[in-house]
Design a protein around this motif. Structure first.
Motif, PDB file in Angstrom:
ATOM      1  N   GLY A  24      31.288   5.189  25.080  1.00  9.36           N
ATOM      2  CA  GLY A  24      31.069   5.447  23.658  1.00  9.36           C
ATOM      3  C   GLY A  24      29.769   4.825  23.198  1.00  9.36           C
ATOM      4  N   THR A  28      31.450   0.579  19.681  1.00 14.44           N
ATOM      5  CA  THR A  28      32.779   1.197  19.679  1.00 14.44           C
ATOM      6  C   THR A  28      33.676   0.674  20.790  1.00 14.44           C
ATOM      7  OG1 THR A  28      32.045   3.050  21.062  1.00 14.44           O
ATOM      8  CG2 THR A  28      31.871   3.337  18.672  1.00 14.44           C
ATOM      9  N   TYR A  54      28.734   8.977  24.463  1.00 17.19           N
ATOM     10  CA  TYR A  54      29.408  10.015  23.686  1.00 17.19           C
ATOM     11  C   TYR A  54      29.469   9.532  22.246  1.00 17.19           C
ATOM     12  CZ  TYR A  54      30.832  11.545  28.315  1.00 17.19           C
ATOM     13  OH  TYR A  54      30.834  11.945  29.621  1.00 17.19           O
ATOM     14  N   GLN A  56      30.290   8.984  18.397  1.00 20.11           N
ATOM     15  CA  GLN A  56      31.499   9.137  17.592  1.00 20.11           C
ATOM     16  C   GLN A  56      31.154   9.225  16.117  1.00 20.11           C
ATOM     17  OE1 GLN A  56      34.250   6.085  18.829  1.00 20.11           O
ATOM     18  NE2 GLN A  56      34.031   6.642  20.960  1.00 20.11           N
ATOM     19  N   THR A  57      29.867   9.156  15.807  1.00 20.05           N
ATOM     20  CA  THR A  57      29.351   9.325  14.454  1.00 20.05           C
ATOM     21  C   THR A  57      28.154  10.276  14.542  1.00 20.05           C
ATOM     22  OG1 THR A  57      27.867   7.431  14.691  1.00 20.05           O
ATOM     23  CG2 THR A  57      30.041   6.980  13.767  1.00 20.05           C
ATOM     24  N   SER A  62      24.233   6.903  14.363  1.00 17.61           N
ATOM     25  CA  SER A  62      24.403   6.207  15.626  1.00 17.61           C
ATOM     26  C   SER A  62      23.107   5.528  16.061  1.00 17.61           C
ATOM     27  CB  SER A  62      24.865   7.208  16.686  1.00 17.61           C
ATOM     28  OG  SER A  62      24.928   6.615  17.947  1.00 17.61           O
TER      29      SER A  62
END
Length: 73
Positions: A24, A28, A54, A56-57, A62
């Motif tokens: 992530g 995270t 990857y 997540q925002t 990010s």
């Protein structure tokens, strides 16, 4: 990690970032990014850092978070 990086920043040519577990975005997972980026900086590394995670925002958010982490390291 500190022992491996100590004084070796000039030998490192490229760094990729991802948090663990799960690749992530930094912040995270379980890694202390202020510490990790501080160790990298203390090693003398001043090259590129690839973002291999990857998100997540949203991407802009990010990347902004990573820049903030790097600035405090």
């Amino acid at each position: 990690m500190q022992a491996e990086l100590a004084g070796g920043g000039d030998l490192i040519k490229y760094v990729q970032l991802a948090d663990a577990p799960g690749r992530g975005e930094p912040g995270t997972g379980d890694l202390d990014w202020t510490e990790r980026l501080g160790l990298l900086r203390a090693s003398g590394y001043d090259g590129p850092i690839g973002l291999e995670y990857y998100p997540q925002t949203p991407s802009a958010e990010s990347v902004r978070r990573i820049a903030e982490l790097a600035a405090t390291a």
